[in-house]
Design a protein around this motif. Structure first.
Motif, PDB file in Angstrom:
ATOM      1  N   SER A  24       0.815  -1.221   0.000  1.00  0.00           N
ATOM      2  CA  SER A  24       0.000   0.000   0.000  1.00  0.00           C
ATOM      3  C   SER A  24       0.848   1.271   0.000  1.00  0.00           C
ATOM      4  CB  SER A  24      -0.953   0.012   1.201  1.00  0.00           C
ATOM      5  OG  SER A  24      -0.232   0.219   2.402  1.00  0.00           O
ATOM      6  N   ARG A  26       3.102   4.036  -1.376  1.00  0.00           N
ATOM      7  CA  ARG A  26       3.423   4.600  -2.691  1.00  0.00           C
ATOM      8  C   ARG A  26       4.765   5.321  -2.683  1.00  0.00           C
ATOM      9  NH1 ARG A  26       1.263   1.230  -4.148  1.00  0.00           N
ATOM     10  NH2 ARG A  26      -0.924   0.975  -4.489  1.00  0.00           N
ATOM     11  N   GLU A  81      -1.845   4.026  -0.276  1.00  0.00           N
ATOM     12  CA  GLU A  81      -3.080   3.902  -1.044  1.00  0.00           C
ATOM     13  C   GLU A  81      -3.690   2.558  -0.683  1.00  0.00           C
ATOM     14  OE1 GLU A  81      -3.208   5.182  -5.227  1.00  0.00           O
ATOM     15  OE2 GLU A  81      -4.100   3.229  -5.618  1.00  0.00           O
ATOM     16  N   ASP A  83      -7.759   0.307  -0.395  1.00  0.00           N
ATOM     17  CA  ASP A  83      -9.160   0.251  -0.792  1.00  0.00           C
ATOM     18  C   ASP A  83     -10.036   0.609   0.406  1.00  0.00           C
ATOM     19  OD1 ASP A  83     -11.197  -0.767  -2.856  1.00  0.00           O
ATOM     20  OD2 ASP A  83     -11.771  -1.796  -1.014  1.00  0.00           O
ATOM     21  N   GLU A  87     -13.455   2.039  -3.049  1.00  0.00           N
ATOM     22  CA  GLU A  87     -12.824   3.176  -3.730  1.00  0.00           C
ATOM     23  C   GLU A  87     -11.363   3.261  -3.298  1.00  0.00           C
ATOM     24  OE1 GLU A  87     -14.264   5.335  -5.930  1.00  0.00           O
ATOM     25  OE2 GLU A  87     -16.072   4.111  -5.837  1.00  0.00           O
ATOM     26  N   PRO A  88     -10.466   3.663  -4.217  1.00  0.00           N
ATOM     27  CA  PRO A  88      -9.079   3.849  -3.795  1.00  0.00           C
ATOM     28  C   PRO A  88      -8.957   5.093  -2.917  1.00  0.00           C
ATOM     29  CG  PRO A  88      -9.343   4.434  -6.109  1.00  0.00           C
ATOM     30  CD  PRO A  88     -10.668   3.901  -5.637  1.00  0.00           C
ATOM     31  N   THR A  90      -6.087   7.541  -1.061  1.00  0.00           N
ATOM     32  CA  THR A  90      -4.692   7.909  -0.910  1.00  0.00           C
ATOM     33  C   THR A  90      -4.599   8.870   0.263  1.00  0.00           C
ATOM     34  OG1 THR A  90      -4.320   7.695  -3.290  1.00  0.00           O
ATOM     35  CG2 THR A  90      -2.675   8.935  -2.052  1.00  0.00           C
TER      36      THR A  90
END
Length: 159
Positions: A24, A26, A81, A83, A87-88, A90
């Motif tokens: 998850s 980034r 990021e 779920d 919906e994603p 961030t």
């Protein structure tokens, strides 16, 4: 709990080690300017710009009832990021220090005890054991859902 090994980025919040799922994560940023949001909850009191995208900056220390010392040379922002209700999502997560990417074996993870913990058990997915200490694996989806971040973020992006 699955039978798989969890790749995790370990971070420090006060004197506790937390683990964020490496898949998850980034990026990891040095502190950036924070736009304070008037009347926002302490958990997500500001927004940051991550490569042109407005991202809420969350402070897990608020959820876990910890002190919030000022940022210092070790402070980092971990952009994650995940779920959230299909919906994603961030978000930036404040970390007092970022440690390492490590593996937490399935047999080293345990369910959260119902009593005897100083953290809200609803916000902890599991506890990992490593060496002679513990690693807290937070339930990011539940934290963000229960803290009302989704509604607040949606309202800010769609005035």
């Amino acid at each position: 709990m699955g039978v798989s090994t969890m790749q995790a980025l370990t971070i420090r919040l006060q004197d506790e080690i937390f683990a964020l799922e490496a898949t998850s994560v980034r990026e990891i940023l040095d502190p950036v300017p924070i736009t304070r949001v008037p009347n926002a909850a302490d958990f997500v009191g500001g927004l940051i710009n991550v490569r042109g995208t407005v991202v809420p900056l969350a402070d897990l220390r608020v959820v876990f009832g910890m002190d919030r010392p000022p940022m210092d040379k070790d402070t980092r922002i971990v952009v994650v990021e995940f779920d959230l209700d299909g919906e994603p999502m961030t978000a930036g997560i404040l970390a007092d220090r970022v440690h390492e990417v490590t593996e937490i074996e399935a047999d080293a993870r345990e369910a959260v005890p119902a009593v005897g913990m100083r953290w809200p058990p609803a916000f902890v997915r599991s506890i990992g054991k490593r060496d002679d200490g513990f690693i807290i694996i937070p339930d990011m989806q539940r934290i963000f859902r229960d803290e009302g971040v989704v509604a607040a973020t949606t309202e800010r992006q769609n005035p």
